[in-house]
Design a protein around this motif. Structure first.
Motif, PDB file in Angstrom:
ATOM      1  N   GLY A   1       0.784  -1.231   0.000  1.00  0.00           N
ATOM      2  CA  GLY A   1       0.000   0.000   0.000  1.00  0.00           C
ATOM      3  C   GLY A   1       0.812   1.274   0.000  1.00  0.00           C
ATOM      4  O   GLY A   1       0.364   2.300   0.501  1.00  0.00           O
ATOM      5  N   GLY A   2       2.030   1.218  -0.541  1.00  0.00           N
ATOM      6  CA  GLY A   2       2.870   2.403  -0.593  1.00  0.00           C
ATOM      7  C   GLY A   2       3.511   2.755   0.735  1.00  0.00           C
ATOM      8  O   GLY A   2       4.014   3.858   0.911  1.00  0.00           O
ATOM      9  N   SER A   3       3.536   1.802   1.669  1.00  0.00           N
ATOM     10  CA  SER A   3       4.018   2.076   3.025  1.00  0.00           C
ATOM     11  C   SER A   3       5.508   1.863   3.235  1.00  0.00           C
ATOM     12  O   SER A   3       6.002   2.042   4.340  1.00  0.00           O
ATOM     13  N   VAL A   4       6.236   1.469   2.201  1.00  0.00           N
ATOM     14  CA  VAL A   4       7.652   1.171   2.338  1.00  0.00           C
ATOM     15  C   VAL A   4       8.485   2.382   1.918  1.00  0.00           C
ATOM     16  O   VAL A   4       8.249   2.967   0.866  1.00  0.00           O
ATOM     17  N   VAL A   5       9.454   2.755   2.752  1.00  0.00           N
ATOM     18  CA  VAL A   5      10.395   3.837   2.440  1.00  0.00           C
ATOM     19  C   VAL A   5      11.778   3.184   2.371  1.00  0.00           C
ATOM     20  O   VAL A   5      12.426   2.982   3.395  1.00  0.00           O
ATOM     21  N   PRO A   6      12.244   2.833   1.161  1.00  0.00           N
ATOM     22  CA  PRO A   6      13.456   2.030   0.995  1.00  0.00           C
ATOM     23  C   PRO A   6      14.768   2.823   1.018  1.00  0.00           C
ATOM     24  O   PRO A   6      15.459   2.949  -0.001  1.00  0.00           O
ATOM     25  N   VAL A   7      15.112   3.353   2.169  1.00  0.00           N
ATOM     26  CA  VAL A   7      16.361   4.090   2.349  1.00  0.00           C
ATOM     27  C   VAL A   7      16.945   3.750   3.717  1.00  0.00           C
ATOM     28  O   VAL A   7      16.230   3.258   4.596  1.00  0.00           O
ATOM     29  N   PRO A   8      18.235   4.024   3.941  1.00  0.00           N
ATOM     30  CA  PRO A   8      18.814   3.765   5.261  1.00  0.00           C
ATOM     31  C   PRO A   8      18.047   4.501   6.362  1.00  0.00           C
ATOM     32  O   PRO A   8      17.519   5.594   6.154  1.00  0.00           O
ATOM     33  N   GLY A   9      17.992   3.856   7.507  1.00  0.00           N
ATOM     34  CA  GLY A   9      17.236   4.380   8.636  1.00  0.00           C
ATOM     35  C   GLY A   9      16.217   3.374   9.122  1.00  0.00           C
ATOM     36  O   GLY A   9      15.663   3.512  10.202  1.00  0.00           O
ATOM     37  N   GLY A  10      15.991   2.325   8.338  1.00  0.00           N
ATOM     38  CA  GLY A  10      15.167   1.193   8.747  1.00  0.00           C
ATOM     39  C   GLY A  10      16.111   0.052   9.092  1.00  0.00           C
ATOM     40  O   GLY A  10      16.790  -0.478   8.210  1.00  0.00           O
ATOM     41  N   VAL A  11      16.197  -0.298  10.375  1.00  0.00           N
ATOM     42  CA  VAL A  11      17.190  -1.258  10.848  1.00  0.00           C
ATOM     43  C   VAL A  11      16.494  -2.439  11.510  1.00  0.00           C
ATOM     44  O   VAL A  11      15.673  -2.257  12.416  1.00  0.00           O
TER      45      VAL A  11
ATOM     46  N   GLY B   1      14.762  12.198  10.147  1.00  0.00           N
ATOM     47  CA  GLY B   1      14.945  13.565  10.621  1.00  0.00           C
ATOM     48  C   GLY B   1      16.218  14.200  10.117  1.00  0.00           C
ATOM     49  O   GLY B   1      16.291  15.398   9.922  1.00  0.00           O
ATOM     50  N   ASP B   2      17.255  13.404   9.914  1.00  0.00           N
ATOM     51  CA  ASP B   2      18.531  13.913   9.429  1.00  0.00           C
ATOM     52  C   ASP B   2      18.815  13.210   8.102  1.00  0.00           C
ATOM     53  O   ASP B   2      17.892  12.762   7.432  1.00  0.00           O
ATOM     54  N   THR B   3      20.085  13.091   7.722  1.00  0.00           N
ATOM     55  CA  THR B   3      20.395  12.325   6.518  1.00  0.00           C
ATOM     56  C   THR B   3      20.056  10.866   6.780  1.00  0.00           C
ATOM     57  O   THR B   3      20.036  10.419   7.937  1.00  0.00           O
ATOM     58  N   SER B   4      19.816  10.113   5.736  1.00  0.00           N
ATOM     59  CA  SER B   4      19.499   8.695   5.918  1.00  0.00           C
ATOM     60  C   SER B   4      20.619   7.954   6.632  1.00  0.00           C
ATOM     61  O   SER B   4      20.362   7.095   7.471  1.00  0.00           O
ATOM     62  N   GLU B   5      21.869   8.295   6.318  1.00  0.00           N
ATOM     63  CA  GLU B   5      23.001   7.637   6.971  1.00  0.00           C
ATOM     64  C   GLU B   5      23.031   7.963   8.467  1.00  0.00           C
ATOM     65  O   GLU B   5      23.298   7.084   9.287  1.00  0.00           O
ATOM     66  N   ASN B   6      22.766   9.216   8.820  1.00  0.00           N
ATOM     67  CA  ASN B   6      22.724   9.588  10.238  1.00  0.00           C
ATOM     68  C   ASN B   6      21.536   8.944  10.941  1.00  0.00           C
ATOM     69  O   ASN B   6      21.640   8.538  12.102  1.00  0.00           O
ATOM     70  N   ASP B   7      20.403   8.869  10.251  1.00  0.00           N
ATOM     71  CA  ASP B   7      19.231   8.195  10.815  1.00  0.00           C
ATOM     72  C   ASP B   7      19.578   6.743  11.155  1.00  0.00           C
ATOM     73  O   ASP B   7      19.257   6.248  12.238  1.00  0.00           O
TER      74      ASP B   7
END
Length: 143
Positions: free
Chosen positions: A92-102, A119-125
């Protein structure tokens, strides 16, 4: 441990937020999901924009539902955009495929859920999520 407790989830959030502050990051928002993608706890830092829940949730939700961290999802999206587009459609469009999901694992390697930070860069998240998980004790982060 049968799953991630509310107490442990709150510790992860607190420690991720503390890491963000100590590193001078922008205001963070942090969510902890169980292994079924259900919210255990969420906190939005002072000054964080109101839409941050959806982003944090999407990072963690994708990690749980696909069994791969946000970093791995991003690599997959770059290599096979059609796969991630299809998977995101399924969810349902609920996936955000970037760093920050661990992904969050117990000492035996069993997936307990995931942490999503934004909140910050994906790497910092991602670094804040890992710091929160590691500081909670007895858990392993899979960025």
């Amino acid at each position: 441990m049968a799953g991630i407790s509310l107490r442990k989830a709150r510790t992860i959030i607190r420690k991720a937020m503390e890491h963000g502050k100590s590193e001078g990051m922008k205001p963070l928002s942090v969510v902890v999901l169980d292994d079924g993608g259900n919210v255990i706890a969420f906190e939005r830092g002072d000054g964080a924009s109101p839409g941050r829940f959806g982003i944090a949730h999407g990072k963690a939700y994708g990690a749980v539902m696909l069994g791969m961290s946000g970093r791995a999802q991003m690599a997959r999206a770059e290599a096979q955009a059609y796969f991630m587009a299809a998977a995101n459609g399924v969810f349902g469009g609920s996936v955000v495929p970037v760093p920050g999901g661990v992904i969050l694992r117990d000492a035996k390697g069993r997936m307990l859920g995931a942490v999503g930070v934004t909140g910050d860069t994906s790497e910092n998240d991602e670094a804040a999520a890992v710091a929160g998980i590691e500081a909670a004790g007895g858990l392993t982060a899979e960025p």
